[in-house]
Each structure stands twice: as C-alpha cells, then as structure tokens.
Design a protein around this motif. Sequence first.
Motif, PDB file in Angstrom:
ATOM      1  N   LEU A   1      53.956 -26.058 -34.708  1.00 52.34           N
ATOM      2  CA  LEU A   1      53.289 -27.463 -34.921  1.00 52.34           C
ATOM      3  C   LEU A   1      53.694 -27.371 -36.678  1.00 52.34           C
ATOM      4  O   LEU A   1      53.115 -25.827 -37.124  1.00 52.34           O
ATOM      5  N   GLU A   2      54.192 -28.127 -37.054  1.00 52.89           N
ATOM      6  CA  GLU A   2      54.623 -28.082 -38.484  1.00 52.89           C
ATOM      7  C   GLU A   2      53.179 -28.622 -39.360  1.00 52.89           C
ATOM      8  O   GLU A   2      53.359 -30.431 -39.343  1.00 52.89           O
ATOM      9  N   LEU A   3      52.904 -27.934 -40.503  1.00 51.43           N
ATOM     10  CA  LEU A   3      51.373 -28.535 -41.763  1.00 51.43           C
ATOM     11  C   LEU A   3      52.385 -29.451 -42.456  1.00 51.43           C
ATOM     12  O   LEU A   3      53.402 -27.544 -42.832  1.00 51.43           O
ATOM     13  N   THR A   4      52.049 -30.246 -43.067  1.00 51.75           N
ATOM     14  CA  THR A   4      52.814 -30.449 -44.472  1.00 51.75           C
ATOM     15  C   THR A   4      52.284 -31.503 -45.110  1.00 51.75           C
ATOM     16  O   THR A   4      51.015 -32.620 -44.619  1.00 51.75           O
ATOM     17  N   HIS A   5      51.941 -30.904 -46.208  1.00 53.32           N
ATOM     18  CA  HIS A   5      50.854 -32.332 -47.631  1.00 53.32           C
ATOM     19  C   HIS A   5      51.943 -32.380 -48.281  1.00 53.32           C
ATOM     20  O   HIS A   5      53.045 -31.889 -49.146  1.00 53.32           O
TER      21      HIS A   5
ATOM     22  N   PHE B   1      44.434 -26.925 -44.110  1.00 53.22           N
ATOM     23  CA  PHE B   1      45.653 -25.960 -43.561  1.00 53.22           C
ATOM     24  C   PHE B   1      44.954 -25.134 -42.574  1.00 53.22           C
ATOM     25  O   PHE B   1      45.389 -25.454 -41.576  1.00 53.22           O
ATOM     26  N   ALA B   2      43.264 -24.337 -42.840  1.00 51.76           N
ATOM     27  CA  ALA B   2      43.428 -23.482 -42.273  1.00 51.76           C
ATOM     28  C   ALA B   2      42.388 -23.705 -40.651  1.00 51.76           C
ATOM     29  O   ALA B   2      42.476 -23.734 -39.676  1.00 51.76           O
ATOM     30  N   HIS B   3      42.061 -25.153 -41.130  1.00 56.34           N
ATOM     31  CA  HIS B   3      41.455 -26.074 -40.016  1.00 56.34           C
ATOM     32  C   HIS B   3      42.037 -26.828 -39.358  1.00 56.34           C
ATOM     33  O   HIS B   3      41.595 -26.419 -37.848  1.00 56.34           O
ATOM     34  N   VAL B   4      43.384 -27.079 -39.501  1.00 56.77           N
ATOM     35  CA  VAL B   4      44.190 -27.713 -38.610  1.00 56.77           C
ATOM     36  C   VAL B   4      44.550 -26.555 -37.544  1.00 56.77           C
ATOM     37  O   VAL B   4      44.911 -26.938 -36.641  1.00 56.77           O
ATOM     38  N   ALA B   5      45.474 -25.061 -38.572  1.00 54.15           N
ATOM     39  CA  ALA B   5      45.380 -24.322 -38.029  1.00 54.15           C
ATOM     40  C   ALA B   5      44.763 -24.055 -36.557  1.00 54.15           C
ATOM     41  O   ALA B   5      45.095 -23.836 -35.783  1.00 54.15           O
TER      42      ALA B   5
ATOM     43  N   MET C   1      52.298 -32.677 -38.227  1.00 50.48           N
ATOM     44  CA  MET C   1      51.419 -33.494 -38.818  1.00 50.48           C
ATOM     45  C   MET C   1      50.866 -32.723 -39.845  1.00 50.48           C
ATOM     46  O   MET C   1      51.350 -31.985 -41.146  1.00 50.48           O
ATOM     47  N   GLU C   2      50.698 -34.746 -40.482  1.00 45.52           N
ATOM     48  CA  GLU C   2      50.761 -33.875 -42.167  1.00 45.52           C
ATOM     49  C   GLU C   2      48.649 -33.957 -42.933  1.00 45.52           C
ATOM     50  O   GLU C   2      48.543 -34.228 -42.275  1.00 45.52           O
ATOM     51  N   ILE C   3      48.509 -33.060 -43.814  1.00 49.20           N
ATOM     52  CA  ILE C   3      47.579 -33.022 -44.762  1.00 49.20           C
ATOM     53  C   ILE C   3      47.846 -33.418 -45.355  1.00 49.20           C
ATOM     54  O   ILE C   3      48.302 -33.253 -46.791  1.00 49.20           O
ATOM     55  N   PRO C   4      46.543 -34.542 -45.970  1.00 45.28           N
ATOM     56  CA  PRO C   4      45.979 -35.438 -44.864  1.00 45.28           C
ATOM     57  C   PRO C   4      46.332 -35.924 -43.471  1.00 45.28           C
ATOM     58  O   PRO C   4      47.895 -36.132 -44.312  1.00 45.28           O
ATOM     59  N   HIS C   5      45.433 -36.863 -43.276  1.00 48.05           N
ATOM     60  CA  HIS C   5      46.542 -37.521 -41.924  1.00 48.05           C
ATOM     61  C   HIS C   5      47.119 -38.580 -43.320  1.00 48.05           C
ATOM     62  O   HIS C   5      46.349 -39.515 -43.448  1.00 48.05           O
TER      63      HIS C   5
ATOM     64  N   ILE D   1      52.563 -21.918 -36.219  1.00 45.64           N
ATOM     65  CA  ILE D   1      51.998 -22.699 -36.755  1.00 45.64           C
ATOM     66  C   ILE D   1      53.885 -22.603 -37.542  1.00 45.64           C
ATOM     67  O   ILE D   1      54.057 -21.905 -37.892  1.00 45.64           O
ATOM     68  N   GLN D   2      54.197 -23.903 -37.984  1.00 45.41           N
ATOM     69  CA  GLN D   2      55.065 -23.348 -39.129  1.00 45.41           C
ATOM     70  C   GLN D   2      54.503 -24.320 -40.134  1.00 45.41           C
ATOM     71  O   GLN D   2      53.912 -25.824 -39.899  1.00 45.41           O
ATOM     72  N   LEU D   3      54.897 -23.814 -41.605  1.00 43.80           N
ATOM     73  CA  LEU D   3      54.956 -24.603 -42.681  1.00 43.80           C
ATOM     74  C   LEU D   3      56.042 -24.770 -43.560  1.00 43.80           C
ATOM     75  O   LEU D   3      56.897 -24.440 -43.521  1.00 43.80           O
ATOM     76  N   ASN D   4      55.392 -26.414 -43.914  1.00 46.54           N
ATOM     77  CA  ASN D   4      56.626 -27.023 -44.901  1.00 46.54           C
ATOM     78  C   ASN D   4      56.526 -26.177 -46.123  1.00 46.54           C
ATOM     79  O   ASN D   4      56.175 -26.704 -46.727  1.00 46.54           O
TER      80      ASN D   4
END
Length: 259
Positions: free
Chosen positions: A112-116, A157-161, A71-75, A172-175
């Motif tokens: 869930l990978e969070l990536t900006h 990032f925290a909000h989506v986590a 999932m990308e941050i921002p969408h 949670i997985q961080l890119n």
Amino acid sequence: MKPKYLEKYPHIFTPLTVGAKGREITFKNRLMVAPLEAPAGCDFNGRLIDSGIDFYAAFIKGGFSAYSVTMEIPHNAGHPRGLVIDSEENVAFSDCHKLHRLVHSYNGISLLELTHPGFCALPKPDRVLKSASEGMWNGNPVKAMDYKDMCEIAELFAHVAVAAKRAGFDMIQLNGSNGWLISQFLSPLTNRRTDEFGGSVENRCRFPRMIIEYIRQATDDMPIELRMNAYDGLDIVDGIRPEDAAWQALIFEDAGVSM
C-alpha cells in the motif's frame, strides 16, 4: 545462449529478500509493478470493488512479484475516488483481504503506497495547502509547515499504516518522489527552510524520517519501502543529485526502511 535481457539483468528472475532481521520479506523475482490506481477500481466511498481486485491481481498472475495500491493522505487529496481503508463508516478490510488471498495464491506481495500531495493538493475552500516552504502554487498560497503540522501529518501516516496492516497488506510504501510532500522536503528546490528541517541533506531528511519512525512505532515489524528521486533532472544546479540520494538512503535505512 542466454537471452539478451538475462545477459544485462542476470538476477531479474531470482528471489530478493530485503529488511532487517525480524522484518524480512522475500520477492519471488525483481519485477515489481509501480503504484497504480485501478481505473474505476473503487466505489464512491473508496471501497475496493471487483474490477479493482481483477486489475491488481492480473499483474501477479502475469508473473510480477509485487504490486502497489495507492492511498492518498488526506483522503482523495490529490485525485478523486481513491482507495480509503481507515474510515470507521466504511470498513473496507474484507475487500482488501479478498484481493490479498488471490495475490498470495500466486506467491505475490501486496503493497500500500501512502502519499501526501503537499502543495499539490486539490484546492478547497477549507483546505490550507502545506509544504516545506511557503509560496504559491497554481495561484494558491502555500503555508510552511510548523512542528505541529509535521506531527499531525506523521500521525496520520501512522494511523493509515496500522489500518493497512489490519487490511492485510504485506508492506507499506511511502511516496518520496514525484514532487509530493516527502519529496518537497527532500529536494532543495522546494525546501528553502533555514531551521533544523532545511539546508543540509540530514536536515531535509528530518521530517520524512519522522514519518518513518511514527510508522515503525505503530506497526512494529511491517516492512517499509521508500520511493525516492535520485535526480531532480533538467541539469538544475540546486536539485537532488545521485550522491545526495545515496546519503538519504543510508539515513532512511537507519530509520527502519527495508527497501
């Protein structure tokens, strides 16, 4: 006689437990699927659909211990039509839980990978590209992030986590690799700052560590994995080297990273 792969990787099919006490998580083996976006796995609102569920579950049915949804941050900042789980107009938790129930029935783990993307974000008229240092990217100006920018992105990032935890993801997985935002701070190739967020290994870890700490405070016991570059490659003198990555890993472990 053992198969050749077991001679080289004797533990590949044995369980692996990671994480500090109270945040432990056990993988049934050492085979894990790297973050992937399922082809046409989401609808145009970012909700996971049956083709996406089938795509990810197939890996676990085939024997992998874990998979990772991106999932990308921002969408959709770097790619269109990605997963969105934190929109109030598009509550997608039920779709995610449908996937997790299937995955858990095979003793699999959902990440869930969070990536900006940082300066790799798709340019838009109202979008300011931001990164560790100012410059140009594909003909577009890039702003060096100030402390306010860092806090806002760490909060995001925290909000989506938190949404990921509600949606039933196990981890949670961080890119922190591939040249995207966290990597842009970690690598001296892209981080040319002279303040407390640049220069030494510790300073370059400061903003990524902030993200980890924000997520840890927001989700408490949810395990966190961080993907990192161990080597920037191409024999570039000023890039990340394995000894730098080892040092960074210790810093992030101290901040609460499980793996």
